[in-house]
Design a protein around this motif. Structure first.
Motif, PDB file in Angstrom:
ATOM      1  N   ASP A 153      29.371  -8.926  54.538  1.00 28.79           N
ATOM      2  CA  ASP A 153      30.355  -7.862  54.715  1.00 28.79           C
ATOM      3  C   ASP A 153      29.695  -6.603  55.264  1.00 28.79           C
ATOM      4  O   ASP A 153      28.567  -6.267  54.899  1.00 28.79           O
ATOM      5  CB  ASP A 153      31.025  -7.514  53.378  1.00 28.79           C
ATOM      6  CG  ASP A 153      32.181  -8.438  53.059  1.00 28.79           C
ATOM      7  OD1 ASP A 153      32.760  -8.991  54.007  1.00 28.79           O
ATOM      8  OD2 ASP A 153      32.501  -8.609  51.863  1.00 28.79           O
ATOM      9  N   ARG A 163      32.080  -6.031  47.537  1.00 29.17           N
ATOM     10  CA  ARG A 163      31.416  -6.437  48.773  1.00 29.17           C
ATOM     11  C   ARG A 163      30.724  -7.765  48.549  1.00 29.17           C
ATOM     12  O   ARG A 163      30.082  -7.988  47.519  1.00 29.17           O
ATOM     13  CB  ARG A 163      30.403  -5.381  49.205  1.00 29.17           C
ATOM     14  CG  ARG A 163      31.041  -4.117  49.791  1.00 29.17           C
ATOM     15  CD  ARG A 163      29.981  -3.146  50.251  1.00 29.17           C
ATOM     16  NE  ARG A 163      29.146  -3.733  51.305  1.00 29.17           N
ATOM     17  CZ  ARG A 163      28.049  -3.139  51.787  1.00 29.17           C
ATOM     18  NH1 ARG A 163      27.665  -1.965  51.313  1.00 29.17           N
ATOM     19  NH2 ARG A 163      27.347  -3.719  52.734  1.00 29.17           N
ATOM     20  N   ASN A 206      34.994 -11.003  59.277  1.00 28.30           N
ATOM     21  CA  ASN A 206      34.440 -11.618  58.075  1.00 28.30           C
ATOM     22  C   ASN A 206      35.335 -11.346  56.864  1.00 28.30           C
ATOM     23  O   ASN A 206      35.450 -12.181  55.962  1.00 28.30           O
ATOM     24  CB  ASN A 206      33.028 -11.085  57.805  1.00 28.30           C
ATOM     25  CG  ASN A 206      32.350 -11.839  56.680  1.00 28.30           C
ATOM     26  OD1 ASN A 206      31.971 -12.995  56.840  1.00 28.30           O
ATOM     27  ND2 ASN A 206      32.209 -11.195  55.522  1.00 28.30           N
ATOM     28  N   SER A 207      36.003 -10.185  56.853  1.00 33.30           N
ATOM     29  CA  SER A 207      36.931  -9.886  55.768  1.00 33.30           C
ATOM     30  C   SER A 207      38.087 -10.882  55.748  1.00 33.30           C
ATOM     31  O   SER A 207      38.537 -11.311  54.676  1.00 33.30           O
ATOM     32  CB  SER A 207      37.471  -8.456  55.914  1.00 33.30           C
ATOM     33  OG  SER A 207      36.438  -7.505  55.827  1.00 33.30           O
TER      34      SER A 207
END
Length: 699
Positions: A477, A473, A418-419
């Motif tokens: 995350d 964030r 996801n990052s």
């Protein structure tokens, strides 16, 4: 409007030749197919050349915008006769010339052109000229274009022996370097009769049964086959280079994110690649038949597609950041669940179609040549070329589509995936601004001046750096308990990039980003204005010139933005004219200005030796109705500044690519061969010196 970067800089190199005096290797003769004619009859002028061994003459049935000076047959205006159509070449060969690059048609040993002429009055004289270029097959030496005039008498009454004539002026010419070879005024003044709306190859080639030409014997088929393969290879390599351009790169994060969430294995990725090829070939071929190269210009400069691209990438960027998920409407969810495979296909086709549309705005030279070839009657070459070019997109994007599937199957992929998606979302937002910037420049909205654009980029990339360090964030995350070494290194690179950009807010040139950023001339605030001009107009007088409120020149240069006004001023100060055919959406134009014009040897010559005029070919500002006219090139009415400048470039200078630099005298006649994209400042300075020397010779 945008040209391809490094590949074209390597391919488009100046021809070199030796300085010596030599007789022109082509000897011309002229005759009529019948000696007598009455008013209303059509006769054929036979224009024939005997060519020395080791030399060839360019024909007139290939793209006049490619680079070489094509043959131009002119019938002098007369009340007693008029030309019917364009001269038809008989038996021309075809080959690929890497220096341009592209396919040219030419004659060896013998050349023949047939020009039809309608007789309005019996007993008249047909006067005309052929302007032609000859080059050596041994070392690439090219002679300056030369003229062979003729006068043929059409008898009335009893038949006599066929009339004939030979060239009445010497055809010897000195061999010079290619940068000093230029079309004569005869060619440029009649260029409007050469191209037409259907391309340079529209006229059929009809064999003349009374003429036997050795030029059609030998390896013509083999040469054509070889040139086709070379053409395909060039198209493929050009497509790979185009992947690095700012209007193609934004699709990469979209592709990665889309296929991360796809199910179904490798076949979908393969379908994606095949869809890119199929859609690209289909659209390119259809559009070339309908609109030709004008469509590529529309996509790359018109506000509608650019604003649409901006909106699409902006929405995708927000989705990547986690603001929302792009999903099918709820009414279609059940159908999507029941027919998941069909739903996936629709999404894949949409992604492929988006890539094809966006790629049109950054693939100027190769796509333009393919479209011209298709419009001119070619069938196989445009299709094969489009397929090769789009394959360059399809292969990497197919790999991008396959890679997320492999990533997703890895154990413990966790939140790091996801990052990756979030970082791609930030990049998507940054790159989306490029499209809005193009529309902003072309239509003078004033929304994204250089410092505003840079401010957005500084903030976006700073946020990427803080995100990589775990200081920010976003939804979806996972908690970051520590920063891995790879993330730390990426953060360092990101912050270094931010530090590099910051001085640009106060006027630093940022040459490495020249193709992505708005031009320096759009920046309102600078610490210590750079490059104040000395010489041609006096300080800050460009704004007082025609269209000066719309445009400005980089590096403090003063100059003009109207062709006729520049020529008139140059005559008063007795200087040659430097014509810059440019565009708001031209990436390579900005690179040339930032990385070549800024160099002292080039800038000083532009300031002191030339009258500079920048002609924007994509500007949409409408002129007063009294200045509108219908082009002799495509029979369309030219109403805007950009349309008229583009028409001038095509009709007068036989070229439609940007950047394109012409050095001309006070009548607009070329002094030396024009120059295009070349990041070697020394070469550009020599180009300017050659033009100045040629102007001095003319007195």
């Amino acid at each position: 409007m945008k040209t391809l970067p490094a590949l074209w800089a390597l391919l488009i190199l100046p021809l070199l030749s030796l300085g010596q005096i030599q007789k022109n290797p082509a000897t011309w003769s002229f005759s009529l197919d019948k000696p007598t004619a009455n008013a209303g009859d059509i006769v054929t002028v036979r224009i024939k050349a005997v060519i020395d061994d080791g030399w060839y003459v360019y024909s007139n049935d290939f793209d006049p915008n490619l680079g070489p000076n094509i043959a131009v047959v002119t019938i002098n205006p007369s009340a007693d006769c008029e030309a019917v159509g364009k001269a038809t070449p008989v038996g021309a060969k075809e080959k690929y010339e890497e220096i341009w690059p592209g396919n040219v048609r030419y004659f060896t040993k013998e050349a023949l052109f047939l020009q039809k002429v309608k007789i309005k009055k019996a007993g008249t004289v047909i006067a005309g000229n052929i302007n032609f270029s000859t080059c050596s097959t041994k070392d690439g030496t090219c002679l300056p274009p030369a003229d062979a005039p003729f006068e043929l008498t059409v008898q009335a009454g009893a038949a006599t022996a066929p009339a004939s004539a030979t060239a009445t002026k010497p055809l010897s010419a000195s061999i010079t370097t290619a940068t000093a070879v230029a079309p004569t005024s005869a060619e440029t003044d009649t260029a409007a009769t050469v191209p037409n709306a259907e391309g340079p190859s529209a006229a059929p080639v009809v064999a003349d049964p009374t003429e036997s030409l050795t030029a059609v014997e030998g390896t013509e088929t083999d040469a054509a086959d070889g040139s086709l393969w070379a053409f395909v290879l060039t198209a493929f390599l050009s497509g790979l280079v185009a992947l690095l351009t700012p209007c193609v790169f934004p699709i990469i994060p979209m592709t990665v994110s889309f296929f991360t969430n796809q199910k179904g294995g490798a076949w979908k990725a393969l379908l994606y690649g095949l869809s890119i090829i199929g859609i690209y070939v289909l659209i390119g071929t259809i559009v070339s038949r309908i609109n030709g190269p004008a469509f590529a210009n529309f996509v790359s400069t018109h506000w509608l597609p650019n604003v649409l691209f901006f909106a699409v990438f902006f929405v995708f960027g927000l989705s990547f950041l986690g603001l929302f998920e792009i999903v099918l409407p709820s009414s279609l969810v059940n159908k999507a669940d029941a027919q998941a495979e069909r739903g996936g296909v629709v999404g894949i086709l949409f992604m492929a179609f988006t890539l094809v549309l966006v790629s049109f705005s950054c693939t100027g030279p190769i796509v333009g040549s393919l479209l011209v070839a298709s419009a001119g009657g070619e069938v196989i070459k445009p299709i094969v070329g489009m397929a090769a070019f789009s394959s360059a997109f399809a292969i990497p994007f197919t790999l991008f589509a396959l890679f997320p599937q492999w990533l997703k199957s890895l154990p413990k992929s966790g939140g790091w995936l996801n990052s990756v998606k979030v970082v791609l979302g930030f990049l998507e937002l940054a790159l989306a601004l490029k499209f809005l910037s193009i529309a902003d420049q072309v239509y003078h909205w004033g929304l994204l001046d250089r410092e505003v654009f840079l401010a957005f980029w500084v903030v976006i990339f700073a946020l990427i750096g803080f995100y990589l360090l775990g200081k920010i964030r976003l939804p979806h995350d996972s908690e970051t308990k520590m920063v891995s070494v790879p993330r730390l290194l990426l953060a360092i690179l990101t912050f270094a990039f931010v530090v590099y950009m910051v001085p640009g807010l106060w006027g630093a040139p940022l040459k490495a980003l020249a193709g992505y950023l708005p031009p320096e001339t759009s920046q309102d605030f600078k610490i210590g204005a750079a490059g104040s001009s000395s010489g041609q107009l006096g300080a800050n007088q460009s704004a007082s010139r025609r269209h000066g409120q719309l445009f400005s020149l980089p590096h403090g240069l003063n100059g003009f933005f109207d062709y006729k006004e520049a020529l008139a001023y140059a005559k008063t100060v007795n200087k040659p004219v430097f014509i810059d055919f440019t565009g708001h959406g031209c990436v390579n134009c900005r690179e040339m200005e930032a990385r070549v014009w800024s160099e002292a040897p080039v800038l000083s010559r532009l300031q002191n030796d030339y009258v500079v005029v920048a002609l924007y070919v994509d500007d949409k500002t409408e002129l007063p109705p009294s200045e509108w006219y219908t082009s002799t090139y495509d029979q369309k009415e030219k109403k805007t500044i950009g349309a008229q400048n583009a028409d001038l470039q095509i009709v007068k200078y036989n070229n439609n690519a940007q950047p394109h630099y012409c050095l001309v005298d006070h009548e607009g006649n070329l002094l030396v061969r024009p120059k295009n994209y070349d990041l070697n400042a020394d070469n550009f300075a020599k180009f300017l010196d050659a033009g100045k020397a040629k102007f001095a010779e003319k007195g």
